[in-house]
Design an enzyme around this catalytic site. Sequence first.
Site, PDB file in Angstrom:
ATOM      1  N   ASP A 160      29.578  45.269  34.561  1.00  0.00           N
ATOM      2  CA  ASP A 160      30.471  45.514  35.334  1.00  0.00           C
ATOM      3  C   ASP A 160      30.428  44.174  36.700  1.00  0.00           C
ATOM      4  O   ASP A 160      30.267  44.297  36.905  1.00  0.00           O
ATOM      5  CB  ASP A 160      30.680  46.600  35.908  1.00  0.00           C
ATOM      6  CG  ASP A 160      31.604  47.765  35.852  1.00  0.00           C
ATOM      7  OD1 ASP A 160      32.822  48.202  35.287  1.00  0.00           O
ATOM      8  OD2 ASP A 160      31.765  47.813  37.304  1.00  0.00           O
ATOM      9  N   ASN A 168      42.674  42.115  41.947  1.00  0.00           N
ATOM     10  CA  ASN A 168      44.032  42.813  41.395  1.00  0.00           C
ATOM     11  C   ASN A 168      45.012  42.801  42.208  1.00  0.00           C
ATOM     12  O   ASN A 168      46.811  42.073  42.682  1.00  0.00           O
ATOM     13  CB  ASN A 168      43.710  44.421  39.957  1.00  0.00           C
ATOM     14  CG  ASN A 168      43.990  42.689  38.613  1.00  0.00           C
ATOM     15  OD1 ASN A 168      43.870  42.258  38.829  1.00  0.00           O
ATOM     16  ND2 ASN A 168      43.523  43.696  38.432  1.00  0.00           N
ATOM     17  N   HIS A 209      47.776  40.655  39.425  1.00  0.00           N
ATOM     18  CA  HIS A 209      46.955  41.113  38.120  1.00  0.00           C
ATOM     19  C   HIS A 209      47.431  39.711  37.130  1.00  0.00           C
ATOM     20  O   HIS A 209      46.357  39.500  35.998  1.00  0.00           O
ATOM     21  CB  HIS A 209      48.153  42.255  36.752  1.00  0.00           C
ATOM     22  CG  HIS A 209      47.730  43.678  37.405  1.00  0.00           C
ATOM     23  ND1 HIS A 209      46.829  43.630  37.406  1.00  0.00           N
ATOM     24  CD2 HIS A 209      48.853  44.638  38.415  1.00  0.00           C
ATOM     25  CE1 HIS A 209      47.118  45.282  37.991  1.00  0.00           C
ATOM     26  NE2 HIS A 209      47.889  45.355  38.760  1.00  0.00           N
ATOM     27  N   ASP A 262      37.019  46.231  33.405  1.00  0.00           N
ATOM     28  CA  ASP A 262      36.486  45.078  33.762  1.00  0.00           C
ATOM     29  C   ASP A 262      34.668  45.345  33.304  1.00  0.00           C
ATOM     30  O   ASP A 262      34.031  44.667  33.380  1.00  0.00           O
ATOM     31  CB  ASP A 262      36.536  44.604  35.446  1.00  0.00           C
ATOM     32  CG  ASP A 262      36.167  45.368  35.898  1.00  0.00           C
ATOM     33  OD1 ASP A 262      36.189  46.709  35.509  1.00  0.00           O
ATOM     34  OD2 ASP A 262      35.631  46.130  37.320  1.00  0.00           O
TER      35      ASP A 262
END
Length: 210
Positions: free
Chosen positions: A64, A72, A77, A110
Amino acid sequence: MSALLPAAAAAVPLAGWGVHGLWLRRQLHNARRDPLTGLRTRAAFERTAGRMLRRGPHAVIVIDLDGFKAVNDTFGHPAGDHALTTAATALTEAMEREGRGGIAARLGGDEFAAVVPVADPVSVPLLLRELHARLCEPLAYRGRRFALGASLGACLTGELPAPDLSLALRRADEAMYVAKRGGGGWLVADGPTLSHPTSNGRRAGRRGTA
């Protein structure tokens, strides 16, 4: 001349089916691959990984990225997408290095996963350390620099009663969660016993659970 017409007419639908078959094969391929990173999707990963685990000991890894939402929100993005594709490249290269023969996937957002054959359990911490360092390298995007952290958890299938991918992923996820709560890094799960409450077969509080 007249004999050629039926043959030509028959060739048209055959050619059409050939094109249609090619399109279907491309669609199936795309469904097995994440369109952004090119890694396997969750379903494709689970199918392949399940078969791999039956061949011998493996390490199942859950990853992760830490601080991804902030990237972001701060840089946009496209910068986040750049971070994801960079992470995917790092994973792919790690699986291919020294003939490791592993596979990697993007599970969603993610979150990533990997399965790699393990000849010697001592090699797993070395792999996790290598991956963590690579995933935490500073990134450059359109003249701006930023960095992400990463939390990694691993489960050695040789320590499980049976080569169960679902259990291995849950144990790897629990180890990842402990690493994340400690500020990031990596951790190898200790044995098969689940250490966190579950909801719908997944760690309670994990994304995707009620």
